[in-house]
Design a protein around this motif. Structure first.
Motif, mmCIF file in Angstrom:
data_model
loop_
_atom_site.group_PDB
_atom_site.id
_atom_site.type_symbol
_atom_site.label_atom_id
_atom_site.label_comp_id
_atom_site.label_asym_id
_atom_site.label_seq_id
_atom_site.Cartn_x
_atom_site.Cartn_y
_atom_site.Cartn_z
ATOM 1 N N ARG A 175 1.065 -1.345 -0.110
ATOM 2 C CA ARG A 175 -0.105 0.038 0.091
ATOM 3 C C ARG A 175 0.906 1.140 -0.059
ATOM 4 N N GLU A 176 1.948 1.213 0.823
ATOM 5 C CA GLU A 176 2.672 2.434 0.812
ATOM 6 C C GLU A 176 3.514 2.609 -0.493
ATOM 7 N N GLN A 177 4.072 1.622 -1.020
ATOM 8 C CA GLN A 177 4.591 1.828 -2.261
ATOM 9 C C GLN A 177 3.673 2.182 -3.436
ATOM 10 N N ALA A 178 2.600 1.724 -3.452
ATOM 11 C CA ALA A 178 1.402 2.183 -4.432
ATOM 12 C C ALA A 178 1.204 3.713 -4.112
ATOM 13 N N GLU A 179 1.106 4.125 -3.125
ATOM 14 C CA GLU A 179 0.910 5.562 -2.412
ATOM 15 C C GLU A 179 2.301 6.587 -3.124
ATOM 16 N N ILE A 180 3.421 5.949 -2.977
ATOM 17 C CA ILE A 180 4.395 6.616 -3.547
ATOM 18 C C ILE A 180 4.489 6.873 -4.893
ATOM 19 N N ARG A 181 4.074 5.579 -5.665
ATOM 20 C CA ARG A 181 4.241 5.692 -7.069
ATOM 21 C C ARG A 181 2.975 6.621 -7.528
ATOM 22 N N GLU A 182 1.875 6.569 -6.908
ATOM 23 C CA GLU A 182 0.852 7.644 -7.338
ATOM 24 C C GLU A 182 1.470 9.168 -7.061
ATOM 25 N N ARG A 183 1.971 9.409 -5.971
ATOM 26 C CA ARG A 183 2.838 10.635 -5.866
ATOM 27 C C ARG A 183 3.719 11.074 -7.217
ATOM 28 N N LEU A 184 4.631 10.021 -7.379
ATOM 29 C CA LEU A 184 5.566 10.118 -8.391
ATOM 30 C C LEU A 184 4.830 10.406 -9.920
ATOM 31 N N GLU A 185 3.496 9.882 -10.049
ATOM 32 C CA GLU A 185 2.938 10.081 -11.114
ATOM 33 C C GLU A 185 2.361 11.654 -11.395
ATOM 34 N N ARG A 186 2.382 12.179 -10.250
ATOM 35 C CA ARG A 186 1.792 13.561 -10.341
ATOM 36 C C ARG A 186 2.941 14.476 -11.043
ATOM 37 N N LEU A 187 4.074 14.090 -11.243
ATOM 38 C CA LEU A 187 5.280 14.850 -11.664
ATOM 39 C C LEU A 187 5.404 15.142 -13.190
ATOM 40 N N ASP A 211 19.805 28.361 -13.025
ATOM 41 C CA ASP A 211 19.476 27.658 -11.814
ATOM 42 C C ASP A 211 18.235 27.813 -10.992
ATOM 43 N N ALA A 212 17.679 28.931 -11.015
ATOM 44 C CA ALA A 212 16.275 29.233 -10.437
ATOM 45 C C ALA A 212 15.458 28.522 -11.136
ATOM 46 N N THR A 213 15.430 28.409 -12.321
ATOM 47 C CA THR A 213 14.436 27.501 -12.916
ATOM 48 C C THR A 213 14.472 26.070 -12.686
ATOM 49 N N VAL A 214 15.560 25.713 -12.294
ATOM 50 C CA VAL A 214 15.601 24.138 -11.727
ATOM 51 C C VAL A 214 15.331 24.078 -10.232
ATOM 52 N N ARG A 215 15.739 25.324 -9.527
ATOM 53 C CA ARG A 215 15.275 25.232 -8.223
ATOM 54 C C ARG A 215 13.739 25.251 -7.982
ATOM 55 N N THR A 216 13.093 25.923 -9.003
ATOM 56 C CA THR A 216 11.644 26.114 -8.875
ATOM 57 C C THR A 216 10.984 24.525 -9.105
ATOM 58 N N GLN A 217 11.688 23.920 -10.150
ATOM 59 C CA GLN A 217 11.108 22.560 -10.456
ATOM 60 C C GLN A 217 11.404 21.769 -9.280
ATOM 61 N N VAL A 218 12.350 21.769 -8.534
ATOM 62 C CA VAL A 218 12.781 21.051 -7.521
ATOM 63 C C VAL A 218 11.685 21.219 -6.477
ATOM 64 N N LYS A 219 11.311 22.655 -6.184
ATOM 65 C CA LYS A 219 10.251 22.767 -5.114
ATOM 66 C C LYS A 219 8.828 22.044 -5.448
ATOM 67 N N ALA A 220 8.848 22.071 -6.570
ATOM 68 C CA ALA A 220 7.543 21.523 -7.068
ATOM 69 C C ALA A 220 7.510 20.002 -6.833
ATOM 70 N N ILE A 221 8.773 19.377 -7.360
ATOM 71 C CA ILE A 221 8.879 17.997 -7.111
ATOM 72 C C ILE A 221 8.551 17.702 -5.608
ATOM 73 N N LEU A 222 9.304 18.249 -4.866
ATOM 74 C CA LEU A 222 9.129 18.184 -3.164
ATOM 75 C C LEU A 222 7.872 18.341 -2.824
ATOM 76 N N ALA A 223 7.053 19.102 -3.107
ATOM 77 C CA ALA A 223 5.733 19.438 -2.993
ATOM 78 C C ALA A 223 4.763 18.338 -3.328
ATOM 79 N N LYS A 224 5.052 17.890 -4.476
ATOM 80 C CA LYS A 224 4.251 16.821 -4.893
ATOM 81 C C LYS A 224 4.411 15.474 -4.350
ATOM 82 N N LEU A 225 5.667 15.376 -3.840
ATOM 83 C CA LEU A 225 5.991 14.073 -3.066
ATOM 84 C C LEU A 225 5.924 14.306 -1.632
ATOM 85 N N ALA A 226 5.766 15.318 -1.195
ATOM 86 C CA ALA A 226 5.359 15.488 0.112
ATOM 87 C C ALA A 226 6.669 15.063 0.983
#
Length: 215
Positions: free
Chosen positions: A138-150, A178-193
Motif C-alpha cells: 500500500r505504501e509503495q502504491a501511494e509513493i508511485r501515485e505521488r511520482l505520477e503527479r510529476l 539555476d533558478a528555473t531548476v530550483r523552482t522545479q525542485v520545489k514543485a517535486i518536493l511538494a508533489k512528493l510531500a
C-alpha cells in the motif's frame, strides 16, 4: 535453487543424508527465469528450496506462484532480512521463509514437518508477516501515485538528481537557469510531500522508479 555454491552443496549433502533425492539447480546456468523455471518444473519436485537472490536472473519471488501451482512445497532460504519481503513470499504460496544465518538443522526440521503433514509456521507469525507485506504494498502504491503527479520535465529533473547531480549541473544539462531548476525542485518536493532532495531521491529509489524514457 541456489547460486552460492558452498551453501548449496552443504545443503544438498545434508538432504542426501536425510534420505532425500536432492538435486541442486544453479541459476547461473540459465539466461532467463523462464528457462530456469522450465528446467525445475521438468524435474517435478515435491519440495523446492528457493533463494530469493538469483544473481543476474533477479528476484526469486517471481518463481513461487508457478512452483506452487505445479504442486511443489516451497521453502524460501534467504539472506534477505526484510520481513515484509518474507510476508510477500508467504502470500505468494511459500510454506515458510528461513534465514541463511540459521542452521541446516532448522531447514531439515522444517522439511521433516512438511513430510509429516505438520504446520511449519505459527499462524500468528504468518498473519503478521503477510500483513507487513500488504502494508508495504500500500505504501509503495501511494509513493508511485505521488511520482505520477510529476510533469515530464519534473520527472527528468528528479532523474538527474538521482544520478547525484547538483542543481547547477541539472541546469547546465537542460540549458536553463539555476533558478528555473530550483523552482522545479520545489514543485517535486511538494508533489512528493518531502522536505529535501535526498528524501525525494530516497522515495524514488524505494519503489525502483525510473525517470521518463528510462526502462
Amino acid at each position: 535453487m541456489e547460486d552460492h555454491v558452498l551453501f548449496s552443496e552443504s545443503l544438498e549433502l545434508a538432504l542426501d543424508l536425510e534420505g532425500h533425492d536432492a538435486l541442486s539447480v544453479s541459476p547461473t546456468a540459465f539466461t532467463s527465469t523462464q528457462a530456469l523455471l522450465s528446467r525445475v518444473l521438468r524435474l517435478r519436485p515435491g519440495l523446492v528450496l528457493l533463494d530469493l537472490d538469483l544473481g543476474a536472473l533477479g528476484d526469486g519471488r517471481r518463481l513461487i506462484p508457478s512452483l506452487v501451482e505445479a504442486g511443489a512445497q516451497v521453502i524460501v532460504v534467504t539472506a534477505a532480512t526484510d520481513r515484509a519481503r518474507w510476508g510477500e513470499c508467504l502470500a505468494l504460496g511459500a510454506r515458510r521463509v528461513l534465514p541463511k544465518s540459521g542452521s541446516l538443522n532448522e531447514i531439515l526440521a522444517t522439511i521433516r514437518r512438511i513430510d509429516q503433514g505438520l504446520p511449519v509456521l505459527d499462524a500468528g507469525e504468518r498473519e503478521t508477516l503477510i500483513g507487513l507485506a500488504r502494508q508495504q504494498s500500500r505504501e509503495q502504491a501511494e509513493i508511485r501515485e505521488r511520482l505520477e503527479r510529476l510533469s515530464p520535465r519534473e520527472g527528468e529533473v528528479l532523474g538527474r538528481l538521482m544520478l547525484g547531480e547538483t542543481v547547477r549541473e541539472v541546469a547546465a544539462h537542460f540549458v536553463v537557469s539555476d533558478a528555473t531548476v530550483r523552482t522545479q525542485v520545489k514543485a517535486i518536493l511538494a508533489k512528493l510531500a518531502v522536505s529535501s532532495q535526498i528524501a525525494a531521491v530516497g522515495l524514488a529509489n524505494r519503489v525502483d522508479w525510473r525517470p521518463p524514457g528510462v526502462g
